[in-house]
Design a protein around this motif. Structure first.
Motif, PDB file in Angstrom:
ATOM      1  N   VAL A  84       4.318  -2.787   2.786  1.00 40.36           N
ATOM      2  CA  VAL A  84       5.970  -2.759   2.857  1.00 40.36           C
ATOM      3  C   VAL A  84       6.586  -2.849   1.665  1.00 40.36           C
ATOM      4  O   VAL A  84       6.309  -4.157   1.140  1.00 40.36           O
ATOM      5  CB  VAL A  84       6.370  -3.409   4.167  1.00 40.36           C
ATOM      6  N   ALA A  85       7.512  -2.100   1.110  1.00 38.81           N
ATOM      7  CA  ALA A  85       8.170  -2.338   0.049  1.00 38.81           C
ATOM      8  C   ALA A  85       9.493  -3.011   0.142  1.00 38.81           C
ATOM      9  O   ALA A  85      10.200  -2.415   1.000  1.00 38.81           O
ATOM     10  CB  ALA A  85       8.448  -0.781  -0.733  1.00 38.81           C
ATOM     11  N   SER A 125      10.831   3.775  -9.555  1.00 37.67           N
ATOM     12  CA  SER A 125       9.786   3.719 -10.489  1.00 37.67           C
ATOM     13  C   SER A 125       8.646   2.711  -9.844  1.00 37.67           C
ATOM     14  O   SER A 125       7.559   2.821  -9.845  1.00 37.67           O
ATOM     15  CB  SER A 125       9.819   3.073 -11.739  1.00 37.67           C
ATOM     16  N   PHE A 126       9.440   1.786  -8.980  1.00 40.97           N
ATOM     17  CA  PHE A 126       8.621   0.900  -8.157  1.00 40.97           C
ATOM     18  C   PHE A 126       7.977   1.510  -7.051  1.00 40.97           C
ATOM     19  O   PHE A 126       6.634   1.324  -6.721  1.00 40.97           O
ATOM     20  CB  PHE A 126       9.399  -0.302  -7.490  1.00 40.97           C
ATOM     21  N   LEU A 127       8.472   2.630  -6.187  1.00 35.86           N
ATOM     22  CA  LEU A 127       8.187   3.087  -5.243  1.00 35.86           C
ATOM     23  C   LEU A 127       6.888   4.118  -5.367  1.00 35.86           C
ATOM     24  O   LEU A 127       6.001   4.386  -4.702  1.00 35.86           O
ATOM     25  CB  LEU A 127       9.326   3.890  -4.554  1.00 35.86           C
ATOM     26  N   ARG A 128       6.989   4.768  -6.758  1.00 38.48           N
ATOM     27  CA  ARG A 128       6.179   5.736  -7.298  1.00 38.48           C
ATOM     28  C   ARG A 128       4.683   4.896  -7.839  1.00 38.48           C
ATOM     29  O   ARG A 128       3.864   5.574  -8.128  1.00 38.48           O
ATOM     30  CB  ARG A 128       6.591   6.475  -8.485  1.00 38.48           C
ATOM     31  N   ASN A 129       4.878   3.713  -8.183  1.00 38.00           N
ATOM     32  CA  ASN A 129       3.812   2.939  -8.893  1.00 38.00           C
ATOM     33  C   ASN A 129       3.147   1.736  -8.079  1.00 38.00           C
ATOM     34  O   ASN A 129       2.430   1.974  -7.109  1.00 38.00           O
ATOM     35  CB  ASN A 129       4.243   2.548 -10.079  1.00 38.00           C
ATOM     36  N   GLU A 133       1.810   3.119  -1.934  1.00 33.79           N
ATOM     37  CA  GLU A 133       1.229   3.133  -0.476  1.00 33.79           C
ATOM     38  C   GLU A 133       2.111   2.546   0.530  1.00 33.79           C
ATOM     39  O   GLU A 133       1.547   2.732   1.694  1.00 33.79           O
ATOM     40  CB  GLU A 133      -0.151   2.471  -0.484  1.00 33.79           C
ATOM     41  N   ALA A 134       3.202   2.255   0.238  1.00 29.79           N
ATOM     42  CA  ALA A 134       3.819   1.843   1.197  1.00 29.79           C
ATOM     43  C   ALA A 134       4.810   2.621   2.210  1.00 29.79           C
ATOM     44  O   ALA A 134       5.041   3.903   1.694  1.00 29.79           O
ATOM     45  CB  ALA A 134       5.317   0.961   0.697  1.00 29.79           C
TER      46      ALA A 134
END
Length: 384
Positions: A84-85, A125-129, A133-134
């Motif tokens: 989970v992000a 950027s955080f969600l792509r890196n 997998e979140a």
């Protein structure tokens, strides 16, 4: 000193208007059995759906403080070992990590300083890196401990473009700031004791079709926080447990007051009052917690107590003059004072009284300010 009235100007719970108190005091029936109560509940759902840009069937109102809604959103969307992000710029954003962990999820934390807001580009950027997998993303719209407001519309756009489900804590913004579920919000959580000016005790959930589908797949086994049990409750005329008719009466009255004023007018009033409060705080030589007024929430203003002064001492002194203001939480505890201007309390008269009490409290505590200048700054800010 004789104080005959005390204004509750904390960022929730809030002062309750007379109209809502009268609605809460109405004679009650049996909400489990009376068809009239189901109609009342449905009326509240329809007004909330119109306010939040969704459909009535996607609104759930249940008994329980808003924290129950935050926990339920996690419980109903997270399986063990799901990543989970967790997006955070404050105390309550951080707290989502604990909720995720308690249900077996793996929190991936993206944290920025409490004095600023989440940046959509950095979140993308955080969600792509790191959080590729979140499945689910959590965030807080208005962080009351620091008085900041995140750009929910832009953040939701970025999050949905990455194919994630979005949980949003809107407990301190719902009703005072424009929110449209169609921006890409999957579970939106609100509470009764903030802008809606009710006692604590109701949670409001707006749930997307995508979220309903995932809720069915996760198949959470608990009872009280199980969102599935509330689906089609009105159509079935059967709630999972006994509802609170007094609070729903109050909620309907609160929503009627908002509709009578008009949503755009309500949102504009909150922005104007907040700007005036910020100008008053600045006129006292005090520093906002947010780095910029652009980051400040229309529903709460957070500012640092003068150096060497205890926040408790200032709050106690303000209470003697009839204003119940708040301190803060987490790393800001003991350093920060907060004024809530939520719903009914986002008004010229209430904030004039509040700022007068604060100015008197500061003077009594040894920090000198000119009350006339403070009120002039506030009124000029509201009119600017």
């Amino acid at each position: 000193m004789l104080v005959t009235d005390t204004l509750i100007v904390t960022p929730g719970p809030t002062e309750i208007p007379h109209r809502i108190l009268l609605a809460i005091a109405k004679r009650t029936t049996n909400p489990d059995l009376d068809p009239g109560f189901f109609k009342l509940y449905d009326e509240a759902r329809l007004m909330l759906a119109n306010m939040l840009g969704t459909e009535k069937r996607n609104i759930v109102i249940w008994v329980g403080e808003a924290m129950s809604g935050l926990e339920a959103a996690v419980a109903n969307l997270i399986r063990g070992n799901d990543k989970v992000a967790v997006l955070s710029n404050g105390f309550f954003g951080d707290a989502f990590s604990d909720l995720v962990s308690s249900y077996g999820g793996i929190p991936l934390l993206h944290r920025v300083n409490y004095s600023t807001v989440l940046d959509p580009d950095k979140v993308a950027s955080f969600l792509r890196n790191e959080a590729k997998e979140a499945k689910v993303v959590t965030m807080v719209h208005c962080e009351t401990p620091s008085g900041t407001l995140n750009n929910l519309k832009e953040l939701a756009k970025v999050i949905k473009s990455e194919g994630k489900l979005l949980i949003v804590d809107a407990v301190s913004s719902m009703g005072g700031v424009n929110i449209d579920v169609k921006w890409g919000i999957d579970i939106l959580i609100g509470g009764s004791q903030k802008v809606l000016n009710l006692p604590s005790g109701l949670t409001i959930l707006a749930i997307s079709d995508d979220a309903w589908g995932e809720i069915e797949k996760v198949n959470y086994k608990g009872f009280y926080l199980n969102i599935r049990y509330w689906k089609d409750a009105v159509e079935r005329m059967e709630f999972p447990y006994t509802h609170s008719e007094p609070l729903v009466n109050g909620l309907v009255e609160s929503l009627k007051m908002i509709n009578e004023e008009g949503l755009s007018n309500v949102y504009s009033r909150h922005r104007s009052i907040a700007h005036g409060v910020v100008k008053a705080i600045e006129s006292m030589g005090l520093k906002l917690v947010p780095d910029s007024e652009d980051y400040s929430s229309p529903t709460v203003t957070a500012f640092y107590a003068p150096n060497g002064l205890s926040d408790v001492k200032v709050r106690e002194a303000a209470l003697k003059y009839g204003a119940f203001i708040a301190g803060s939480w987490g790393p800001l505890r003991g350093k920060v004072l907060r004024i809530g201007h939520m719903g009914y309390t986002a008004s010229l008269s209430i904030m004039t009284s509040t700022l007068t009490a604060l100015a008197k409290a500061l003077n009594d505590s040894g920090y000198r300010v000119k009350i006339g200048d403070v009120i002039e700054a506030f009124l000029s800010g509201v009119g600017a």
